[in-house]
Design a protein around this motif. Structure first.
Motif, PDB file in Angstrom:
ATOM      1  N   ASP A 108       0.878  -1.183   0.000  1.00 26.03           N
ATOM      2  CA  ASP A 108       0.000   0.000   0.000  1.00 26.03           C
ATOM      3  C   ASP A 108       0.909   1.224   0.000  1.00 26.03           C
ATOM      4  O   ASP A 108       1.202   1.786   1.050  1.00 26.03           O
ATOM      5  CB  ASP A 108      -0.906  -0.033   1.242  1.00 26.03           C
ATOM      6  N   ASP A 157       0.560   4.302  -1.448  1.00 29.62           N
ATOM      7  CA  ASP A 157      -0.018   5.644  -1.273  1.00 29.62           C
ATOM      8  C   ASP A 157      -0.645   5.820   0.108  1.00 29.62           C
ATOM      9  O   ASP A 157      -1.137   6.909   0.432  1.00 29.62           O
ATOM     10  CB  ASP A 157      -1.022   5.973  -2.395  1.00 29.62           C
ATOM     11  N   GLY A 158      -0.652   4.747   0.919  1.00 29.34           N
ATOM     12  CA  GLY A 158      -1.047   4.875   2.317  1.00 29.34           C
ATOM     13  C   GLY A 158      -2.526   5.070   2.583  1.00 29.34           C
ATOM     14  O   GLY A 158      -2.902   5.614   3.613  1.00 29.34           O
ATOM     15  N   ASP A 159      -3.395   4.611   1.667  1.00 32.29           N
ATOM     16  CA  ASP A 159      -4.837   4.750   1.908  1.00 32.29           C
ATOM     17  C   ASP A 159      -5.416   3.537   2.630  1.00 32.29           C
ATOM     18  O   ASP A 159      -6.626   3.406   2.774  1.00 32.29           O
ATOM     19  CB  ASP A 159      -5.592   5.009   0.589  1.00 32.29           C
ATOM     20  N   LYS A 192      -5.302   0.440   1.596  1.00 28.65           N
ATOM     21  CA  LYS A 192      -5.618  -0.664   0.678  1.00 28.65           C
ATOM     22  C   LYS A 192      -4.438  -0.934  -0.245  1.00 28.65           C
ATOM     23  O   LYS A 192      -3.858  -0.010  -0.828  1.00 28.65           O
ATOM     24  CB  LYS A 192      -6.839  -0.305  -0.176  1.00 28.65           C
ATOM     25  N   ASP A 231      -3.870  -1.730  -3.489  1.00 30.32           N
ATOM     26  CA  ASP A 231      -4.733  -1.729  -4.680  1.00 30.32           C
ATOM     27  C   ASP A 231      -3.893  -1.933  -5.945  1.00 30.32           C
ATOM     28  O   ASP A 231      -3.453  -0.961  -6.575  1.00 30.32           O
ATOM     29  CB  ASP A 231      -5.508  -0.400  -4.751  1.00 30.32           C
ATOM     30  N   ASP A 269       0.669   1.805  -5.863  1.00 33.23           N
ATOM     31  CA  ASP A 269       0.620   0.462  -5.278  1.00 33.23           C
ATOM     32  C   ASP A 269       1.123  -0.585  -6.273  1.00 33.23           C
ATOM     33  O   ASP A 269       1.815  -1.530  -5.891  1.00 33.23           O
ATOM     34  CB  ASP A 269      -0.814   0.122  -4.830  1.00 33.23           C
TER      35      ASP A 269
END
Ligand SMILES: [Ca+2]
Length: 338
Positions: A209, A211-213, A215, A217, A224
């Motif tokens: 993960d 971008d650190g959201d 998830k 993805d 990601d």
């Protein structure tokens, strides 16, 4: 450079013809009916097993509810060809000019992100882009099969039940961890998912993960996707102070004894030089302390390569040397910019 090998073409068409004539066409209808019933029973058993293992019953039920028997998946698995085409034809198909152009322009487009990830993981960006392009055509072809249907159909078919059951449980973990919803879990007929075409177990081991959201993805978030590819390579021994290898030639005295990717055949360039391996222009191999393996995917009369440790890492991604070479060629052409 392009040499047609007619023998292989005859074998290629022979295998195709054989495959067409050995299909049990008459029996297909009744088999499918029978299989559907058996599949439903199998699904229920799989669901109880998953719940006993401690998977969230709500996730298991949701996954099972969307699963349908896919005879086409089973058929695709059974019809996988051994080796149909020569390396020359494979490379021409896998690394056409348009793909190189797209790779170069997408590298430019994502340059800041790719360079950052490249530095963080120690993997040259051109190899991240090359794997992305080879696996999913830069995210455009990710496969539209529902992963739970594909994996349970293949497990039910039975030839590689243990493998696909393991993938099914891994896919349950992915949903349970909240990375993706059940109905958005799409992939190839064999269950390879997203822009990096990770099997579920690879996802659990390597997906990031970035971008650190919250998830991982690999279907829709470039950060990601790139970091997951880089993390796979870095975890499997990639070293960005080296490249993948080079195309070579033999002196008249050498015929490629000692070829292969086995550990005991991974020896210093000086040994290859002494045996009679030269650069493609017949000049001496570089006098550097690097180990290499000799591979001859189409035999001693085909293309010859000395490959370094990074190529062994690519073999962990996909065991086909054709695949590894197509990724390497695309990476080299990205580097040259055409
Ligand atoms: Ca993310």
């Amino acid at each position: 450079m392009r040499v047609l090998n007619m023998g292989r073409f005859i074998v290629f068409f022979g295998v195709l013809v054989l495959a067409i004539f050995t299909q049990p066409i008459a029996a297909q209808g009744s088999n499918t009916e029978k299989s559907e019933q058996g599949y439903q029973l199998y699904l229920r058993q799989l669901a109880s097993e998953a719940k006993e293992m401690g998977y969230d019953p709500a996730v298991v039920d949701a996954a099972i509810a969307t699963a349908t028997f896919r005879p086409t998946v089973v058929k695709a698995d059974k019809n996988q060809p051994e080796k149909k085409i020569t390396l020359d034809d494979y490379l021409n198909t896998r690394v056409p000019d348009w793909k190189v152009k797209q790779a170069v322009s997408l590298y430019e487009h994502h340059k800041a992100l790719l360079d950052e990830i490249s530095n963080k993981y120690g993997v040259q960006a051109r190899f991240i882009v090359a794997l992305w392009g080879n696996e999913s055509n830069f995210g455009k072809i990710q496969g539209s099969y529902p992963v739970f249907s594909a994996l349970t159909s293949l497990a039910y078919e039975g030839r590689r039940e243990a493998l696909f059951k393991k993938q099914f449980f891994a896919a349950l973990s992915i949903v349970q961890e909240g990375h993706v919803q059940v109905d958005a879990l799409k992939g190839s007929w064999a269950g390879a998912m997203g822009q990096s075409q990770f099997m579920p177990t690879s996802f659990l081991t390597y997906a990031v993960d970035y971008d650190g959201d919250g998830k991982k993805d690999i279907w829709g978030t470039p950060a990601d996707v790139f970091a997951s590819i880089a993390n796979f390579l870095a975890s499997e021994g990639w070293d960005d102070s080296y490249t993948w290898g080079r195309q070579v030639k033999f002196t008249a005295q050498y015929h490629g004894e000692h070829s292969g990717l086995d550990k005991d055949k991974f020896v210093p360039l000086s040994t290859w030089q002494a045996r009679g391996v030269r650069k493609f222009d017949m000049s001496p191999l570089p006098a550097v302390d690097v180990k290499a393996s000799l591979i001859m995917p189409d035999g001693p009369s085909g293309r010859l390569y000395l490959v370094y440790n990074n190529f062994h890492t690519l073999m962990k991604w996909n065991r086909s040397s054709y695949f590894g070479l197509s990724v390497s060629y695309l990476a080299d052409r990205i580097n040259k910019g055409y």
